[in-house]
Write a protein that holds these residues in place. Structure first.
Motif, PDB file in Angstrom:
ATOM      1  N   LEU A   1      30.461  33.066  44.389  1.00 55.01           N
ATOM      2  CA  LEU A   1      30.786  32.066  43.377  1.00 55.01           C
ATOM      3  C   LEU A   1      30.915  32.715  41.999  1.00 55.01           C
ATOM      4  O   LEU A   1      31.854  32.402  41.242  1.00 55.01           O
ATOM      5  N   ILE A   2      29.988  33.594  41.657  1.00 48.71           N
ATOM      6  CA  ILE A   2      30.049  34.284  40.361  1.00 48.71           C
ATOM      7  C   ILE A   2      31.335  35.108  40.265  1.00 48.71           C
ATOM      8  O   ILE A   2      32.009  35.121  39.227  1.00 48.71           O
ATOM      9  N   LEU A   3      31.687  35.792  41.358  1.00 47.92           N
ATOM     10  CA  LEU A   3      32.924  36.583  41.370  1.00 47.92           C
ATOM     11  C   LEU A   3      34.144  35.691  41.166  1.00 47.92           C
ATOM     12  O   LEU A   3      35.061  36.035  40.403  1.00 47.92           O
ATOM     13  N   ALA A   4      34.157  34.541  41.838  1.00 46.41           N
ATOM     14  CA  ALA A   4      35.293  33.619  41.702  1.00 46.41           C
ATOM     15  C   ALA A   4      35.415  33.106  40.280  1.00 46.41           C
ATOM     16  O   ALA A   4      36.521  33.010  39.732  1.00 46.41           O
ATOM     17  N   VAL A   5      34.282  32.784  39.655  1.00 48.32           N
ATOM     18  CA  VAL A   5      34.301  32.302  38.272  1.00 48.32           C
ATOM     19  C   VAL A   5      34.804  33.400  37.333  1.00 48.32           C
ATOM     20  O   VAL A   5      35.629  33.143  36.443  1.00 48.32           O
ATOM     21  N   PHE A   6      34.327  34.623  37.531  1.00 45.65           N
ATOM     22  CA  PHE A   6      34.733  35.736  36.664  1.00 45.65           C
ATOM     23  C   PHE A   6      36.236  36.004  36.783  1.00 45.65           C
ATOM     24  O   PHE A   6      36.938  36.146  35.769  1.00 45.65           O
ATOM     25  N   LEU A   7      36.746  36.078  38.004  1.00 46.14           N
ATOM     26  CA  LEU A   7      38.161  36.367  38.196  1.00 46.14           C
ATOM     27  C   LEU A   7      39.035  35.264  37.609  1.00 46.14           C
ATOM     28  O   LEU A   7      40.047  35.545  36.946  1.00 46.14           O
TER      29      LEU A   7
END
Length: 590
Positions: A113-119
């Protein structure tokens, strides 16, 4: 040799252009534009900036392709972010799935989820910078570092979506369900976004001299906008209804107790669920090697006990192959703090912490007695023992014996879910509430005396639920822990839900996103009208401004009586400097 009148005119026009540029700098947001260009293309210095000329494209073909790639990546990363954020209800299942394959616990769902938000944030910022530069009339130049970043983001979004689709395809049904509650608000967000894009679109439509390009951009924009305006005509949401037609809240059945507040399938977990207001309890039943039915979900004891420390050679052995005495020697609570599956272990006070640490494997008898004491319903999956087990062929009779003879629960409190030997079970104990996971026809269910369906929430359908309810067949949905999903189940008419979050859902007084048809109709119409008015104003403004600029450019080549004609700029009208020709006359001839 003196210069000709034409050469003098050209010289003065050149000086005029320089004076015009100096005046324009007072009106342009030069620091703002420099910041935009610096972040987008690492062009921090003023001389690196280039304005797009009227009648020309905003950038080269390569940069047009780069901007199109940003738009594509933005869309795909948005889809991935929305998909994964709406799958939050099943994060625990995803993490345990990875535990079973990798052998160690890690909160992969949160990392993803954190990766998706960052990207998504990275791509959205680049897209916003590009749109702002276009709105300022600047030519685009995307730095090569960003081109690599966009490519990596695009690849990661595609790979992650593909892998999750392959391993967890049912989550796309969750996404479709989410549209039933978020679609009205996504519609408004889409209209607002298209209205904001109207400014750069209109600017470049009226700057481009090629009519085919003008028409293509206009048709594409208007098509998307009109489609968004009309989307609500085909929209369906069970949460758009009159409050008077809303049924009672679905009963809450604690899925393995209250696994957010205590170790799952332990006595403490069920106590916590009842204290939070659960209307029923759900569990999984296995029979020990010496015939004691106990509560265990997994195919081995690695995840929820310390079997690795006590019986290191039996970590992959079926729980049914342990005797009850061996099971009682295991600790079934310490893992809750070392792995903290829901991130809630810290919420326990010291006494609860000590109690949870000392939990042991719970027997079916204790579970049923607890439910009987509080007058609650129970439902459980019953696992058949493996080959070579003494109760391999009598596991159902042994379980019925505990219900009827060893526990204090009444048979009518038991929702009997196991499909095996159902006719035999009905003969032995006709008061059990026959429950099935099969969505068969009403006639077939009635023929088998089924009184309740137990189905996954992804199969939720208001039409189907009401069809079964008309035949006095209740519907239980599992596992629902997110308030928005519970709200949707409530609006759809579900009678009960199995949940990990009894303590959260019990506090909902009404469904989220509930609105009357008239309220939604008013919100929809006002949004579309406001958007249409703003779009018309923006297009008319850009048409007027660019038309004035074209007229000004056509008439600026002639000098009259020492005064220069009016020049139209993107921000303001900049008038000529009077008496400039007088000072020019004092200069020596070339």
């Amino acid at each position: 040799m003196g210069t000709t009148q034409t050469e003098q005119t050209q010289l003065k026009l050149g000086r005029l252009k320089k004076a015009r540029q100096r005046l324009l700098q007072r009106y342009e947001h030069q620091p703002f534009v420099s910041c935009l260009a610096g972040l987008y293309g690492c062009q921090w210095r003023r001389y690196q900036l280039t304005r797009s000329q009227p009648g020309h494209c905003c950038c080269s073909k390569l940069e047009c392709g780069s901007f199109a790639l940003i738009v594509l990546t933005f869309c795909l990363s948005l889809v991935f972010l929305y998909f994964w954020s709406e799958a939050r209800n099943d994060y625990n299942d995803f993490d345990w799935f990875n535990f079973g394959n990798l052998g160690f616990w890690f909160p992969w769902s949160i990392v993803l989820l954190i990766l998706a938000v960052f990207l998504f944030t990275y791509v959205a910022v680049l897209l916003l910078l590009g749109v702002c530069l276009l709105s300022e009339g600047q030519r685009l130049y995307l730095h090569w570092c960003h081109k690599i970043g966009i490519s990596v983001t695009l690849i990661l979004s595609i790979v992650a979506s593909s892998v999750l689709t392959d391993l967890w395809s049912k989550e796309w049904f969750t996404v479709l369900l989410s549209f039933q509650v978020t679609a009205p608000y996504l519609h408004i967000g889409g209209v607002v976004l298209m209205t904001l894009l109207c400014w750069p679109v209109a600017l470049h439509v009226f700057r481009i001299n090629i009519r085919v390009r003008q028409m293509a951009i206009m048709v594409l924009y208007i098509t998307v906008l009109v489609t968004l305006y009309l989307v609500p005509l085909g929209m369906y949401s069970p949460c758009i209804k009159e409050s008077s037609s809303l049924g009672s809240a679905p009963a809450l059945i604690g899925h393995r107790g209250a696994p957010m507040l205590a170790p799952e399938n332990t006595y403490m977990s069920f106590e916590k669920a009842l204290a939070a207001g659960a209307d029923g309890l759900e569990t999984d039943v296995t029979i020990s090697y010496d015939g004691v039915p106990f509560l265990m979900h997994d195919k081995n004891l690695r995840r929820t006990t310390n079997v690795k420390d006590v019986f290191p050679n039996w970590t992959h052995t079926s729980p049914a192959m342990f005797t009850w005495r061996e099971l009682q020697s295991l600790n079934a609570g310490s893992w809750f703090f070392s792995q903290d599956p829901f991130g809630t272990a810290s919420s326990l006070n010291p006494d609860e912490h000590l109690q949870a640490q000392n939990q042991s494997v719970c027997s079916l008898r204790d579970f049923l007695d607890l439910a009987a004491q509080h007058g609650k319903l129970v439902i459980f999956d019953l696992y058949r023992p493996p080959r070579g087990h003494p109760y391999r062929d009598t596991w159902i009779s042994r379980t019925l014996d505990v219900i009827q003879n060893e526990s204090s629960i009444h048979s009518s409190q038991v929702l009997w879910l196991p499909p095996e030997l159902r006719e035999f079970v009905q003969e032995i104990d006709p008061e059990l509430q026959q429950t099935t996971a099969e969505q068969a026809s009403v006639e077939d269910l009635q023929l088998r005396h089924i009184s309740r369906l137990n189905i996954h929430y992804s199969s939720m359908s208001e039409k189907e639920i009401r069809k079964y309810a008309a035949a006095n067949i209740s519907t239980n949905l599992y596992v629902i822990s997110e308030p928005w999903l519970y709200s949707l189940a409530w609006c759809a008419g579900a009678h009960s839900v199995a949940t990990n979050a009894v303590h959260i859902l019990k506090n909902l007084q009404r469904p989220l996103f509930l609105m009357t048809p008239n309220e939604y109709r008013l919100m929809w119409i006002l949004t579309d009208i406001a958007s249409l008015i703003l779009d018309v104003i923006i297009f008319v403004f850009h048409w007027w401004r660019e038309r004035g600029l074209a007229l000004s450019v056509d008439s600026s080549s002639v000098l009259e009586n020492g005064s220069y004609r009016q020049f139209r700029t993107e921000v303001n009208d900049v008038w000529s400097l009077s008496n400039m020709s007088a000072s020019d006359k004092q200069e020596p001839s070339l």
